[in-house]
Design a protein around this motif. Structure first.
Motif, PDB file in Angstrom:
ATOM      1  N   CYS A   3       0.793  -1.092   0.110  1.00 42.17           N
ATOM      2  CA  CYS A   3       0.085  -0.003  -0.001  1.00 42.17           C
ATOM      3  C   CYS A   3       0.838   1.210  -0.077  1.00 42.17           C
ATOM      4  O   CYS A   3       1.626   1.599   1.024  1.00 42.17           O
ATOM      5  N   GLU A   4       1.015   1.821  -0.974  1.00 44.04           N
ATOM      6  CA  GLU A   4       1.906   3.028  -1.450  1.00 44.04           C
ATOM      7  C   GLU A   4       1.191   4.547  -1.399  1.00 44.04           C
ATOM      8  O   GLU A   4       0.332   4.535  -2.326  1.00 44.04           O
ATOM      9  N   CYS A   5       1.386   5.287  -0.627  1.00 42.67           N
ATOM     10  CA  CYS A   5       0.885   6.911  -0.577  1.00 42.67           C
ATOM     11  C   CYS A   5      -0.755   6.736  -0.745  1.00 42.67           C
ATOM     12  O   CYS A   5      -1.320   7.244  -1.558  1.00 42.67           O
ATOM     13  N   ALA A   6      -1.397   5.586   0.084  1.00 38.26           N
ATOM     14  CA  ALA A   6      -2.942   5.564  -0.353  1.00 38.26           C
ATOM     15  C   ALA A   6      -3.752   5.782   1.119  1.00 38.26           C
ATOM     16  O   ALA A   6      -4.755   6.007   0.941  1.00 38.26           O
ATOM     17  N   LEU A   7      -3.092   5.131   2.124  1.00 32.57           N
ATOM     18  CA  LEU A   7      -3.868   5.201   3.351  1.00 32.57           C
ATOM     19  C   LEU A   7      -4.468   6.542   3.773  1.00 32.57           C
ATOM     20  O   LEU A   7      -5.632   6.697   4.246  1.00 32.57           O
ATOM     21  N   CYS A   8      -3.510   7.522   3.575  1.00 40.35           N
ATOM     22  CA  CYS A   8      -4.090   8.915   3.749  1.00 40.35           C
ATOM     23  C   CYS A   8      -5.577   9.238   3.052  1.00 40.35           C
ATOM     24  O   CYS A   8      -6.078  10.345   3.377  1.00 40.35           O
ATOM     25  N   THR A   9      -5.751   8.714   1.829  1.00 40.73           N
ATOM     26  CA  THR A   9      -6.955   8.928   1.043  1.00 40.73           C
ATOM     27  C   THR A   9      -8.090   8.313   1.586  1.00 40.73           C
ATOM     28  O   THR A   9      -9.174   8.543   0.887  1.00 40.73           O
ATOM     29  N   PHE A  10      -8.052   7.225   2.346  1.00 36.92           N
ATOM     30  CA  PHE A  10      -9.047   6.306   2.793  1.00 36.92           C
ATOM     31  C   PHE A  10      -9.820   6.931   3.475  1.00 36.92           C
ATOM     32  O   PHE A  10      -9.515   7.085   4.888  1.00 36.92           O
ATOM     33  N   PRO A  11     -11.257   7.194   3.565  1.00 35.40           N
ATOM     34  CA  PRO A  11     -12.124   7.890   4.323  1.00 35.40           C
ATOM     35  C   PRO A  11     -12.020   6.941   5.761  1.00 35.40           C
ATOM     36  O   PRO A  11     -12.120   7.668   7.043  1.00 35.40           O
ATOM     37  N   ASP A  12     -12.280   5.768   5.788  1.00 35.27           N
ATOM     38  CA  ASP A  12     -12.314   5.003   6.960  1.00 35.27           C
ATOM     39  C   ASP A  12     -11.250   4.144   7.031  1.00 35.27           C
ATOM     40  O   ASP A  12     -11.002   2.643   6.613  1.00 35.27           O
ATOM     41  N   LYS A  13     -10.173   4.552   7.657  1.00 32.79           N
ATOM     42  CA  LYS A  13      -9.021   3.945   7.859  1.00 32.79           C
ATOM     43  C   LYS A  13      -8.655   2.643   8.449  1.00 32.79           C
ATOM     44  O   LYS A  13      -8.155   1.735   8.123  1.00 32.79           O
ATOM     45  N   ALA A  14      -9.694   2.685   9.480  1.00 33.83           N
ATOM     46  CA  ALA A  14      -9.608   1.367  10.558  1.00 33.83           C
ATOM     47  C   ALA A  14     -10.246   0.238   9.838  1.00 33.83           C
ATOM     48  O   ALA A  14      -9.844  -0.683   9.907  1.00 33.83           O
ATOM     49  N   THR A  15     -11.432   0.464   8.991  1.00 34.67           N
ATOM     50  CA  THR A  15     -12.055  -0.542   8.341  1.00 34.67           C
ATOM     51  C   THR A  15     -11.104  -0.866   7.138  1.00 34.67           C
ATOM     52  O   THR A  15     -10.739  -2.162   6.768  1.00 34.67           O
ATOM     53  N   ALA A  16     -10.150   0.049   6.554  1.00 37.10           N
ATOM     54  CA  ALA A  16      -9.308  -0.372   5.393  1.00 37.10           C
ATOM     55  C   ALA A  16      -8.200  -1.560   5.971  1.00 37.10           C
ATOM     56  O   ALA A  16      -7.743  -2.284   5.375  1.00 37.10           O
ATOM     57  N   VAL A  17      -7.716  -0.761   7.065  1.00 34.48           N
ATOM     58  CA  VAL A  17      -6.861  -1.978   7.836  1.00 34.48           C
ATOM     59  C   VAL A  17      -7.451  -3.318   8.332  1.00 34.48           C
ATOM     60  O   VAL A  17      -6.714  -4.243   8.118  1.00 34.48           O
ATOM     61  N   SER A  18      -8.548  -3.558   8.645  1.00 37.59           N
ATOM     62  CA  SER A  18      -9.176  -4.829   8.989  1.00 37.59           C
ATOM     63  C   SER A  18      -9.240  -5.624   7.537  1.00 37.59           C
ATOM     64  O   SER A  18      -9.362  -6.739   8.050  1.00 37.59           O
ATOM     65  N   GLU A  19      -9.637  -4.763   6.536  1.00 35.34           N
ATOM     66  CA  GLU A  19      -9.942  -5.582   5.350  1.00 35.34           C
ATOM     67  C   GLU A  19      -8.287  -6.182   4.999  1.00 35.34           C
ATOM     68  O   GLU A  19      -8.228  -7.362   4.362  1.00 35.34           O
ATOM     69  N   VAL A  20      -7.162  -5.418   5.202  1.00 41.45           N
ATOM     70  CA  VAL A  20      -5.995  -5.904   4.857  1.00 41.45           C
ATOM     71  C   VAL A  20      -5.774  -6.982   5.831  1.00 41.45           C
ATOM     72  O   VAL A  20      -5.139  -8.173   5.243  1.00 41.45           O
ATOM     73  N   ALA A  21      -5.944  -7.003   7.080  1.00 40.19           N
ATOM     74  CA  ALA A  21      -5.650  -8.186   7.957  1.00 40.19           C
ATOM     75  C   ALA A  21      -6.650  -9.399   7.476  1.00 40.19           C
ATOM     76  O   ALA A  21      -6.256 -10.615   7.846  1.00 40.19           O
ATOM     77  N   ARG A  22      -7.972  -9.170   7.023  1.00 41.26           N
ATOM     78  CA  ARG A  22      -8.833 -10.205   6.468  1.00 41.26           C
ATOM     79  C   ARG A  22      -8.075 -11.147   5.385  1.00 41.26           C
ATOM     80  O   ARG A  22      -8.155 -12.153   5.358  1.00 41.26           O
ATOM     81  N   VAL A  23      -7.695 -10.335   4.367  1.00 34.66           N
ATOM     82  CA  VAL A  23      -7.228 -11.152   3.152  1.00 34.66           C
ATOM     83  C   VAL A  23      -5.792 -11.680   3.371  1.00 34.66           C
ATOM     84  O   VAL A  23      -5.187 -12.472   2.638  1.00 34.66           O
TER      85      VAL A  23
END
Length: 215
Positions: free
Chosen positions: A77-97
């Motif tokens: 994940c390059e230079c993108a987390l800062c653009t995600f509205p719900d960062k915690a959910t995005a991290v949870s999705e990373v952990a899931r996959v």
């Protein structure tokens, strides 16, 4: 990591990193991006590089990844987390996959958000991926809260400074060519770059890299 392994390139954009990863490491890569145009353009680049059987791109939201549980051997994940509205959910999705024991390699703009100048919290700053950037330790805590173990965390602020210098040089060239006559976009862009450079110098803005593992 190599042949037979699958890496997810999250917010893959034009596909540059996904293609480079496949060429250099030999793994399979799936790029996920929200923009249909980026997905189509990246797929064309992969086909041109002879990697259509190794690298594929799909449209999807980082906060609801269209991938199965425990299907990835790594996530980039390059230079993108800062653009995600719900960062915690995005991290949870990373952990899931991610498969147990596999890793996330993340790089992002970092910022002390409540101390940034107004120019860096504006709509233009959102477009430039600055307005919702977080401090590096906050990003690390976000990953830990999402179930990942942070193994390495490094600041590379000089890389952001170099990028800003390059952007400013391009804007100056565009102005000299007379492109600044097409509205105030160049002047606004240079103001944003100047504010960002000063924030890098003062330590409010930077660039960080984190490697985290799913237990």
């Amino acid at each position: 990591m190599g042949s037979g392994n699958l890496v997810v390139d999250l917010a893959s954009g034009p596909g540059t990193s996904a293609i480079q990863l496949a060429l250099e490491v030999g793994c399979d890569v799936v790029g996920v991006d929200l923009a249909a145009g980026s997905v189509a353009a990246a797929a064309r680049r992969a086909e041109k590089a002879g990697l259509s059987g190794t690298v594929r791109f799909i449209q999807g939201d980082a906060e609801a990844l269209p991938l199965a549980d425990e299907s990835a051997d790594g996530v980039l994940c390059e230079c993108a987390l800062c653009t995600f509205p719900d960062k915690a959910t995005a991290v949870s999705e990373v952990a899931r996959v991610l498969r147990p024991g596999s890793r996330l390699a993340l790089s992002d703009v970092t910022a002390v958000a409540d101390e940034l100048p107004p120019q860096l919290t504006s709509l233009n700053a959102w477009v430039a991926c600055i307005a919702d950037a977080r401090p590096l330790d906050e990003i690390a805590a976000l990953l830990e809260d999402g179930g990942l173990i942070v193994e390495a965390s490094e600041r590379h602020d000089h890389e952001l400074a170099a990028m800003l210098d390059d952007v400013d040089a391009r804007l100056r060239t565009a102005r000299m060519l007379g492109l600044g006559l097409l509205g105030g976009g160049i002047a606004t862009g240079r103001e944003l770059v100047a504010a960002a450079r000063e924030s890098v110098r003062s330590g409010l803005l930077g660039y960080g890299v984190i490697v985290a593992r799913l237990p």
